[in-house]
Scaffold this motif. Structure first.
Motif, short mmCIF file in Angstrom:
data_model
loop_
_atom_site.label_atom_id
_atom_site.label_comp_id
_atom_site.label_asym_id
_atom_site.label_seq_id
_atom_site.Cartn_x
_atom_site.Cartn_y
_atom_site.Cartn_z
N GLU A 73 0.69 -1.26 -0.11
CA GLU A 73 0.03 0.05 0.22
C GLU A 73 0.94 1.12 -0.01
O GLU A 73 0.48 2.22 -0.53
N ILE A 86 1.98 1.92 -3.66
CA ILE A 86 0.96 2.49 -4.12
C ILE A 86 1.15 3.98 -4.05
O ILE A 86 1.10 4.88 -5.05
N PHE A 101 2.10 6.90 -6.96
CA PHE A 101 1.31 8.06 -7.32
C PHE A 101 1.85 9.49 -6.88
O PHE A 101 1.64 10.42 -7.70
N VAL A 129 -4.06 14.24 -6.81
CA VAL A 129 -3.34 12.91 -6.53
C VAL A 129 -2.25 13.06 -5.39
O VAL A 129 -2.18 12.25 -4.44
N LEU A 177 -4.17 13.08 -1.98
CA LEU A 177 -4.70 11.49 -1.71
C LEU A 177 -3.62 10.43 -1.55
O LEU A 177 -3.69 9.62 -0.75
N HIS A 220 -3.21 8.40 1.62
CA HIS A 220 -3.24 7.04 1.70
C HIS A 220 -1.93 6.45 2.45
O HIS A 220 -2.31 5.60 3.36
N GLN A 252 -2.68 6.81 6.27
CA GLN A 252 -3.74 5.81 6.71
C GLN A 252 -3.38 4.71 7.06
O GLN A 252 -3.37 3.86 7.71
N ILE A 308 -10.03 5.97 -0.74
CA ILE A 308 -9.04 6.98 -1.41
C ILE A 308 -8.44 6.26 -2.62
O ILE A 308 -8.05 6.83 -3.60
N LYS A 309 -8.26 4.94 -2.49
CA LYS A 309 -7.71 4.34 -3.82
C LYS A 309 -8.63 4.21 -4.86
O LYS A 309 -8.03 4.26 -5.91
N LEU A 322 -10.69 6.74 -5.50
CA LEU A 322 -10.32 8.23 -6.08
C LEU A 322 -8.90 8.53 -6.86
O LEU A 322 -9.07 9.07 -7.88
N LEU A 323 -7.85 7.52 -6.29
CA LEU A 323 -6.84 7.61 -6.98
C LEU A 323 -6.75 6.98 -8.42
O LEU A 323 -6.16 7.67 -9.30
N SER A 324 -7.64 5.80 -8.33
CA SER A 324 -7.88 5.21 -9.94
C SER A 324 -8.45 6.14 -10.64
O SER A 324 -8.25 6.11 -11.83
#
Lengths: 189, 504
Positions: free
Chosen positions: A8, A11, A15, A53, A56, A60, A63, B166-167, B169-171
């Motif tokens: 995670e 990821i 991003f 992005v 977020l 992410h 979190q 969140i994932k 929205l990121l997508s």
């Protein structure tokens, strides 16, 4: 950090890097506001997307790390289980094991998947210069032989070769003659 | 409306080519739906190039027929193999496979086909009568209304698919990033083209869709373990079931069809979610919930009526707003665009004849689906035995033709490979694909309407709050996000508690 958390976080980092590069890219976009600037130009939306992005991906990562901390606090005394990461279809797995390079590679990504990608790349590269019929025949033979079980390969070989040639020729004629689409004839043309 | 509907039916029912293409489409769809690992999207992608040269109403009718056949076909493998042919048939396996094991496979198949028939009819019926009304309503939309509806759809799909908002929205934003490549709306400025002429027109929607769904799908199937298929024996006389088998299930049938319809309307979550929700609704409201999962018709009816009900549901936002309800309708959107039509409010005004022909083709498709499944089950069961190593390479070749023929350029084939890779990576990292697709599709509309809205209101963004429709949709967006975040937080706390109890 357990393997799920690592994934995670990866990821989030991906991003974050992508969005940074994307925002830098917006400075190369020329702007054109003939009726005066009424809030947005062609650069604004990409900048907004990039900014969102970034926000977020940071959220992410935060979190995921926070959750990891909570779980750790709960399972303080528990030993972490084997770190095996598999996707839902168990197509891609990562496991710290010994073995040959092929064996290790097969655990990260199925060899069949990697070879399918290579065949597809070669197929696309050959499509225009070699032509539809030859490149498709080659792809169909190679991919079918790759997918058929090893022990059944011998039994299927002749059928696959004949089927691939027949299918490529038939598809070419159906599409070019009856559906009037253009397909490259390449060296046969 | 009635006049157009009658002429639409006349156009399809008097055209032998259209009838045969609908027939072929349904058959192809059932086959793709039945084959485990391959879905309706792969079938649509494979047959898309075939429709390039057809007149629009015939080509689009064939595509919708594949969609109908594909959604229903999944029941065959769900019952006879205990493997859902498509994600839309997952819940069918819960009771279908146990019934087959008890020697009632024929009855299970017959009931499933009947539930599919009713589900599709309910969904398509509502679609036929609701879409034109909604389209008339959306004609009143200005840029702010469009902007907020699109924004709502995007946030909704991001929060509904996957476990993490969140994932999701990121997508969606990732998809939007790819959509910004090419010329910008309003002023046509090149963005992220790096001097490449081919990138100026951006990536074609179909290249993204076929790459992300079909190429990823076939590559994943190619790399998964190929187990020998064991088809359970079945006997099916007539329809396979009697009216007494439906006793006590009529309400379940209609309710599940409506659940499917409602869920189908929501962007991004079609039959693959509705079958599970309808199954649990049926189970919770049943007098004998303990029997669910042991092989009773009730479960099959709930699952099959709902996944087919979603067909009509998913078509409603596609036709009226240009927002696809699921992967298959996203391909249909691409099909519409290929034939020079833009789904949305103006579709009914500018191409009403084609739209009503498609409605007629869907009705015909439903009839063909039921007849083919009841009479040709033996043939479809035989198709289950076609090995993947023959089928998968063939699908790739046909998808490549589809990409190449878009502009006679190999560039689009490289696009297929790129998005196939992106799709695989997203699957590996458990990033949901539907928000990506919707982000890619809706970015243009979102940006265009936001910029237009700001121009009309002289740069004053607050106008969006003062207009009733746009204000309502913004409020709905905020509400849906807040509800999802609260639900996710609750689920996370529950999960932690369970872990705590587990370790105690």
């Amino acid at each position: 950090m357990n393997s799920d958390t690592k994934r995670e976080v990866q990821i989030g980092i991906f991003f974050l890097v992508l969005a940074t590069a994307y925002i830098i890219g917006t400075f190369g976009i020329s702007t054109f506001t003939p009726f005066g600037n009424r809030g947005l130009d062609s650069r604004s939306i990409p900048q907004l997307i990039g900014l969102l992005v970034i926000i977020l991906s940071i959220a992410h990562i935060a979190q995921v790390l926070l959750r990891e901390k909570q779980v750790k606090a709960l399972l303080e005394n528990e030993q972490e289980a084997d770190t095996l990461v598999c996707d839902e279809d168990e197509v891609a797995c990562i496991q710290p094991v010994k073995g040959t390079i092929i064996e290790r590679l097969d655990r990260v990504f199925s060899i069949k998947l990697l070879l399918s990608f290579v065949y597809l790349t070669l197929y696309i590269a050959a499509y225009q210069p070699v032509g539809f019929i030859i490149s498709s025949t080659g792809f169909l033979i190679a991919e079918s032989l790759l997918l058929v079980k090893k022990e059944e390969r011998k039994r299927w070989r002749t059928f696959i070769i004949l089927f691939s040639i027949g299918a490529s020729v038939l598809i070419y004629f159906i599409f070019t003659r009856y559906l009037t689409l253009f397909l490259p004839s390449g060296i046969l043309g | 409306m009635l006049e157009l509907l009658v002429s639409g039916f006349a156009a399809i029912f008097t055209d032998p080519l259209a009838i045969s293409m609908v027939f072929l489409g349904v058959m192809v769809g059932i086959i793709f739906g039945a084959l485990p690992g391959l879905t309706t999207v792969a079938g649509l992608s494979m047959f898309l190039p075939v429709t390039y040269v057809m007149v629009s109403h015939v080509g689009l009718s064939m595509l919708t027929a594949i969609y109908i056949g594909g959604t229903s076909g999944g029941l065959i493998s769900a019952i006879l193999l205990n493997m859902p042919g498509t994600p839309a048939s997952i819940a069918t396996t819960f009771d279908g496979a146990p019934m087959a094991k008890k020697g009632e496979a024929g009855k299970a198949l017959g009931i499933a086909v009947f539930a599919s028939l009713v589900g599709t009819l309910v969904g398509v019926g509502v679609m036929i009568f609701a879409s034109p009304v909604l389209a008339r309503l959306t004609l009143k939309f200005g840029p702010w209304e469009y902007f907020t509806v699109t924004f709502f759809a995007l946030t909704l799909i991001a929060s509904l698919t996957g476990k993490s908002v969140i994932k999701g929205l990121l997508s969606a934003l990732f998809g939007m990033m790819f959509a910004t490549i090419g010329l910008s709306p309003v002023d046509g400025t090149p963005r992220y083209t790096f001097g490449s002429l081919q990138l100026t027109s951006g990536f074609h929607l179909l290249v993204v869709l076929v790459g992300l769904y079909a190429i990823r799908e076939v590559l994943l199937t190619a790399s998964s373990k190929q187990e020998p298929i064991k088809v359970l024996k079945y006997k099916m006389k007539g329809l396979g079931f009697g009216l007494h088998d439906m006793a006590g299930n009529w309400i379940n049938l209609i309710r599940s069809s409506l659940v499917g319809l409602g869920i189908g309307i929501l962007p991004g979550i079609g039959g693959s979610t509705s079958n599970i929700i309808a199954y649990s609704v049926a189970k919770n409201s049943s007098k004998h919930p303990e029997k669910y999962g042991t092989g009773i018709p009730d479960g099959i009816i709930a699952s099959e009526a709902s996944n087919n009900g979603s067909i009509g549901g998913a078509m409603i936002p596609l036709l009226t707003l240009g927002i696809p309800g699921d992967g298959a309708t996203a391909i249909l959107l691409g099909g519409f665009m290929l034939h020079g039509m833009q789904p949305g409010p103006l579709l009914f005004q500018q191409n009403g004849d084609v739209v009503y022909s498609i409605f007629a083709a869907m009705v015909l498709g439903i009839i063909f689906m039921a007849v083919l499944m009841w009479s040709g089950m033996r043939m479809f069961v035989q198709v289950l035995k076609v090995p993947n190593h023959i089928l998968i390479p063939l699908i790739v070749v046909l998808c490549s033709i589809g990409a190449y023929a878009l502009g006679n350029r190999v560039f689009d084939m490289w696009g297929l490979l790129l998005f196939g890779f992106v799709g695989l990576m997203m699957a590996k990292f458990k990033i949901p694909a539907p928000p990506f697709i919707l982000g890619f599709i809706l970015e243009y509309q979102l940006e265009l309407n936001l910029r237009r809205g700001l121009e009309y209101s002289n740069g004053n963004f607050w106008d969006v709050f003062t207009r009733p429709i746009s204000g309502t949709f913004l409020a709905l967006t905020i509400l849906s996000m807040v509800v999802t975040i609260i639900n996710n937080h609750k689920a996370s706390v529950r999960e932690l508690k369970e872990k705590k109890e587990g370790t105690a």
